[in-house]
Design a protein around this motif. Structure first.
Motif: not given
Length: 465
Positions: A252-257, A264-273, A403-411, A414-416
């Motif tokens: 049931m976790s809502r953390r983004l992976r 999409a949650a931060l509203g910006s482009a991904l530069l890489g991993t 890092s992926a899998g640690n934060w939800t879309a709401g969190e 909030g940073i954005a």
């Protein structure tokens, strides 16, 4: 994990990373099982067998088993036992009967001691045999009752007497003598038919002659559930509930992976991993209070649902990933600028990746394109519960590393919003992941994947590099 199938490898990883907590919960369940066993005193069960001679159908055997546990039989057994404070109704809950193979009714009695259990089963078996005999018309206490064999003897004697009377009568000289001989012959035939019917009915009559096959054996052990079974069941239930609870929470976790969800949650482009070497999490949440110490003791201060880090390549490959991210960041900016590298507080993997980006950006300041050199970066950690980014000053823009899998879309939203409140535009996102580094065989040389010495805590709070 919310969209993935739960596999055995997931359960195995959870057990390896949560074995302390699972062990403590299993011990707690065992203690609960022991306490429950104290509420149920030990019970012992003894069984007596009753043989039913003759041919019996299955439904007839089931009927006899019901009769063996009927209130009439159990009440008579209770009266014969004479136990103080124990009525027939209480004994009926302790007595059971079942039909076994070979026309055998197995009667079982349960009591607090082996001796009582033995006496109970023997007495119920004896009362069942007595009651069944009375139902069949046999009175074992009456000496006047005649058995089938006595009836056969009586019929034989009567037939012999009829023959004697027929021979002594007038041999057909008068009408009366002929009629008398005829009546005697009819009587003989009737007795023979009755004798035949008696022989045919004999197997059915023998059904009522039940036999108790010896006294019940005294039980040597407790009847289930025993105290050991209570303890094992409590430990197993608590362990299973803990495992199911962990899997349900992860499901049931809502953390983004995934990278698209994070972008999409931060509203910006991904530069890489980028990759961060680390066999296991090197940083645990800080804290010295009792709650933090308990979490470290139980091993719940680190995530269990993150997959095991994949094997990493060499240092050159990791270095190339960081250089590519710096190049993409430079290409997105109109000129050399100072940027904030925003890292969620408590994300150790992201913090190490951000410090590595600072080192890479500072290591090659020479321009290599029409846009100029690399931007100057400064790392800041932002609380996800109350995000606050420094106001725009010398830095104009933000690069989010996480890092992926640690934060939800709401969190992340909030940073954005905190970046927007500080008048910082998010120019890009970098996702960091932990990798497993193969150990080097050669001794005396520092590992190639060692973190640079300048990637210390000073960059998290210091000024521009």
């Amino acid at each position: 994990m919310s969209d993935d199938t739960i596999r055995l490898v997931t359960i195995g990883r959870m057990i390896r990373r949560r074995w302390r907590l699972l062990t403590i919960l299993a011990v707690l369940g065992a203690l609960v099982g022991y306490g429950t066993s104290l509420l149920f005193p030990p019970r012992y069960t003894a069984s007596a067998s009753v043989l039913l001679p003759g041919a019996w159908e299955e439904r007839e055997l089931l009927t006899q088993a019901e009769i063996a546990t009927s209130s009439v039989v159990v009440d008579r057994a209770a009266a014969a036992l004479g136990w103080t404070g124990v009525s027939g109704g209480e004994l009926r809950d302790r007595v059971s009967a079942e039909a076994a193979d070979g026309n055998i009714i197995k009667i079982s009695g349960t009591a607090e001691t082996p001796e009582r259990a033995q006496r109970l089963s023997d007495q119920v078996a004896q009362q069942f045999v007595t009651f069944a005999a009375r139902l069949a018309g046999e009175d074992t206490d009456s000496e006047a009752s005649a058995g089938p064999e006595d009836l056969r003897k009586l019929v034989v004697r009567t037939s012999r007497r009829i023959t004697e009377l027929a021979d002594a009568a007038d041999p057909g000289r008068t009408v009366e003598s002929v009629q008398g001989r005829t009546e005697l012959e009819k009587l003989r035939i009737a007795l023979q038919e009755a004798m035949k019917k008696l022989d045919e009915a004999d197997p059915v009559t023998n059904k009522s002659t039940m036999v108790v096959m010896g006294p019940a054996a005294r039980p040597s052990g407790e009847a289930p559930p025993t105290r050991t079974q209570f303890i094992v069941a409590g430990a197993l239930l608590f362990f299973l509930f803990a495992v199911i609870g962990h899997l349900t929470a992860a499901r049931m976790s809502r953390r983004l992976r995934t990278e698209p969800e994070i972008a999409a949650a931060l509203g910006s482009a991904l530069l890489g991993t980028v990759d961060v070497p680390g066999e296991r999490p090197a940083h645990r949440p800080e804290g010295s209070g009792p709650r933090a110490r308990i979490r470290r003791l139980l091993g719940v201060d680190i995530r269990w649902d993150l997959p095991t880090p994949q094997a990493s390549g060499d240092e050159a490959g990791r270095h190339l990933r960081y250089r590519r991210v710096c190049a993409r960041l430079r290409d997105r900016l109109p000129g050399p600028r100072r940027l904030l590298v925003v890292v969620p507080e408590g994300d150790e993997i992201a913090r190490r990746a951000a410090e590595r980006l600072v080192a890479e950006s500072d290591g090659d300041p020479s321009p290599s394109s029409s846009t100029g050199g690399y931007p100057v970066l400064r790392v800041v950690e932002v609380s996800v519960s109350q995000p606050l980014v420094p106001d725009r000053g010398t830095e104009s823009g933000a690069l989010v590393v996480l890092s992926a899998g640690n934060w939800t879309a709401g969190e992340l939203t909030g940073i954005a919003e905190a970046c927007a409140d500080g008048d910082h535009e998010i120019v890009g996102i970098v996702v960091a992941g932990a990798v497993r580094v193969r150990p080097k065989r050669s001794a005396g040389h520092p590992p190639e994947d060692a973190t640079p010495a300048l990637a210390g805590r000073g960059h998290a709070t210091g000024g521009a590099v």
